[in-house]
Structures are given as structure tokens and as C-alpha cells.
Scaffold this motif. Structure first.
Motif, PDB file in Angstrom:
ATOM      1  N   VAL A   1       0.843  -1.192   0.000  1.00  0.00           N
ATOM      2  CA  VAL A   1       0.000   0.000   0.000  1.00  0.00           C
ATOM      3  C   VAL A   1       0.880   1.245   0.000  1.00  0.00           C
TER       4      VAL A   1
ATOM      5  N   TYR B   1      -8.362   7.674   1.888  1.00  0.00           N
ATOM      6  CA  TYR B   1      -7.713   6.746   0.967  1.00  0.00           C
ATOM      7  C   TYR B   1      -8.360   6.833  -0.411  1.00  0.00           C
TER       8      TYR B   1
ATOM      9  N   TYR C   1      -8.500   4.314  -3.935  1.00  0.00           N
ATOM     10  CA  TYR C   1      -8.121   3.087  -4.645  1.00  0.00           C
ATOM     11  C   TYR C   1      -8.369   3.326  -6.123  1.00  0.00           C
TER      12      TYR C   1
ATOM     13  N   ARG D   1      -9.841  -2.363   1.418  1.00  0.00           N
ATOM     14  CA  ARG D   1      -9.704  -3.281   0.286  1.00  0.00           C
ATOM     15  C   ARG D   1     -10.884  -4.250   0.191  1.00  0.00           C
TER      16      ARG D   1
ATOM     17  N   LEU E   1      -4.060   0.985  -3.843  1.00  0.00           N
ATOM     18  CA  LEU E   1      -4.471   1.753  -2.663  1.00  0.00           C
ATOM     19  C   LEU E   1      -3.407   2.743  -2.204  1.00  0.00           C
TER      20      LEU E   1
END
Length: 282
Positions: free
Chosen positions: A67, A125, A127, A213, A253
Motif C-alpha cells: 500500500v 484513501y 483506490y 480493500r 491503494l
């Protein structure tokens, strides 16, 4: 639980970023595998000529192996004399010592009450996923996951919005002994960039292990038509780990940003977080 800085020490806030591809996560490991924390602590020990003394870092969010982070925050308590001696050239010396996949961009004395982990009010975050038939741009291969089904971004966004709020995310988390799975998602959305990359962005007070995730895995099932829009919320409401939810690879990510309150509210925020989630995963 007190977090007073020891007399004779100063707390230093570090703002940093790293490409997680070559790391076995943030936290140091007994196995000796390469980690972000280990690399920075080793470099700090070397550039400050601290001999065998290691000054340990506390981080806002412990990222897993692979990550990435663009806006990670950590703190370290250093002796006042050592900080006074090295503060002016610390960044340049760290840049000369660290590998090119990790960088410290700012090192400054932290305000009273600051704790990189417990004083944070949210983590954000993103992704990134590519769904083009030909795959992902090779220059982005370490930061974008290729999904070989075309994605319905509108459906994914609607499913993401259904998870906003304070909930028990046990269905999307790897349970840890003594840690709560209650979290508050502040914002959750999905968009497609002009270049076609799909960005799944989520901001929450904190996250459980594997939570982001796992949620991304659920949204991808919605986006490619394998599940309906309401499925991720039904999974959430079941309050048990669902084997149908896949934990997607870490490659896409990135921890983009960590938010903190005003300086005069840091101590209060830290105390609140410790009461609610002393042993939780940030």
C-alpha cells in the motif's frame, strides 16, 4: 492514558510519502523484512549519529504490504539537544540516506497534545482501478489495479454511498482480539477520471484491518454486474465476515491525507480516541 512528552525531549511531526511496492508494510517486523518504519528509523539514527539508539515512530495509519502513501503522518520524540543540532539540515540528510521510494517532506516541532495516531480525526484513501480492455498503462502498473470487466461507476457510487455513517464493519474487517470494528465513514464515492481511471475515494475516522480493500472488492462486484447495488449494504448489515467479499490486491491503494483538529483541540481529540479505541487499528 497519558501521552506527555518526556522532559528534555521534543515531539517532531513528520510528513512523508512512499511507494509501497518494495515494502512489507509500515510496521517493523521481527522477520527483518523491509518496512517503511524500519527504513526511516534507521536513516534517522544514522543522520543524527545516534549510535545504537533508535527513536521509534508513531504513525497515523499502519499501511499493509504494497500500500502506498502520499500524505502519511508520523511523530517521533527526540532529545532537545539532538533536535536543535540537526533540525536545519534533517530533511536534506534524510533524503540523501533514504531510498528513492520513501521521502520525508516536512519535519517540524509538533504542537502540544499532538499524537500522529490518536489525535487524527480522519484518514482519506483512494483506490485506483483501470478497466480498459488492453490493461493498465505500464507506467502506472504499481498504482492502478487492472479489472478485466467494464465498470459501471454510477452503480458503484450508489453502493458506496449506502455505507456512509457509523456502523459495525465486522463484515468487511479482519477481526483482531480486543479491537472494535465500529467505524464512521464520512465520505465514500466513485468517479472516473478523464483518462479512464476509476477512483474509489473513502474518508473515515479510522479503518479496520483490510476494511478499505474489502469494501473496494464489494464495489467491484457491483460495478461489473455480478452483484446488485444493494448487496454491499446487505453484507454490512449481516455483521459477519462474508467469504464472498474479496480483499483486492494492495497495488491500487494510496493513503492520500490525514486530518487533524485545530491545535487547541488536539489533546481532547486524543483522549476521545483513546477511550473509544485504545487497541483498534488506525
Amino acid at each position: 492514558m497519558s501521552d506527555e512528552v518526556e522532559p528534555g525531549f521534543v515531539r517532531v511531526r513528520l510528513d512523508l510519502s512512499y511507494d509501497g511496492s518494495g515494502f512489507s508494510g509500515w510496521a517493523k517486523q521481527a522477520s527483518g523484512r523491509r518496512t517503511v518504519q524500519g527504513d526511516i528509523e534507521d536513516a534517522l539514527r544514522t543522520v543524527t549519529r545516534s549510535g545504537e539508539t533508535t527513536y521509534e515512530l508513531t504513525v497515523a495509519g499502519r499501511t499493509d504490504a504494497g500500500v502506498h502513501a502520499r500524505g502519511q503522518v508520523a511523530h517521533v520524540d527526540l532529545p532537545e539537544a539532538l533536535w536543535a543540532e540537526h533540525r536545519e539540515k534533517l530533511l536534506k540528510r534524510l533524503a540523501g540516506r533514504l531510498s528513492r521510494d520513501v521521502r520525508v517532506w516536512r519535519a517540524a516541532e509538533a504542537p502540544a497534545g499532538f499524537n500522529a495516531r490518536f489525535a487524527a480525526v480522519w484518514r482519506r484513501y483512494v483506490y485506483r482501478v483501470g478497466d480498459q480492455p488492453g490493461g493498465v498503462d505500464p507506467l502506472l502498473r504499481n498504482h492502478v489495479l487492472w479489472h478485466d470487466w467494464e465498470l459501471d461507476v454510477a452503480a458503484m457510487d450508489a453502493a458506496a454511498k449506502s455505507l456512509v455513517g457509523e456502523h459495525d464493519f465486522a463484515a468487511y474487517a479482519k477481526k483482531r482480539e480486543g479491537a472494535t470494528t465500529i467505524r464512521e465513514i464520512l465520505d465514500f464515492g466513485v468517479r472516473r477520471r478523464e483518462d479512464g481511471i476509476v477512483e474509489i475515494e473513502v474518508r473515515a475516522d479510522a479503518f479496520c484491518h483490510n476494511q478499505v480493500r474489502s469494501m473496494v472488492g464489494a464495489l467491484l462486484f457491483v460495478g461489473d454486474g455480478h452483484r446488485d447495488v444493494e448487496w454491499p449494504r446487505r453484507v454490512l448489515d449481516a455483521h459477519v465476515r462474508n467469504s464472498a467479499v474479496h480483499v483486492v490486491r494492495p497495488v491500487g491503494l494510496t493513503l492520500e491525507e490525514v486530518g487533524y483538529p485545530a491545535d487547541d483541540q488536539l489533546a481532547a481529540r486524543q483522549g476521545e480516541t483513546r477511550r473509544v479505541r485504545v487497541r483498534g487499528q488506525a
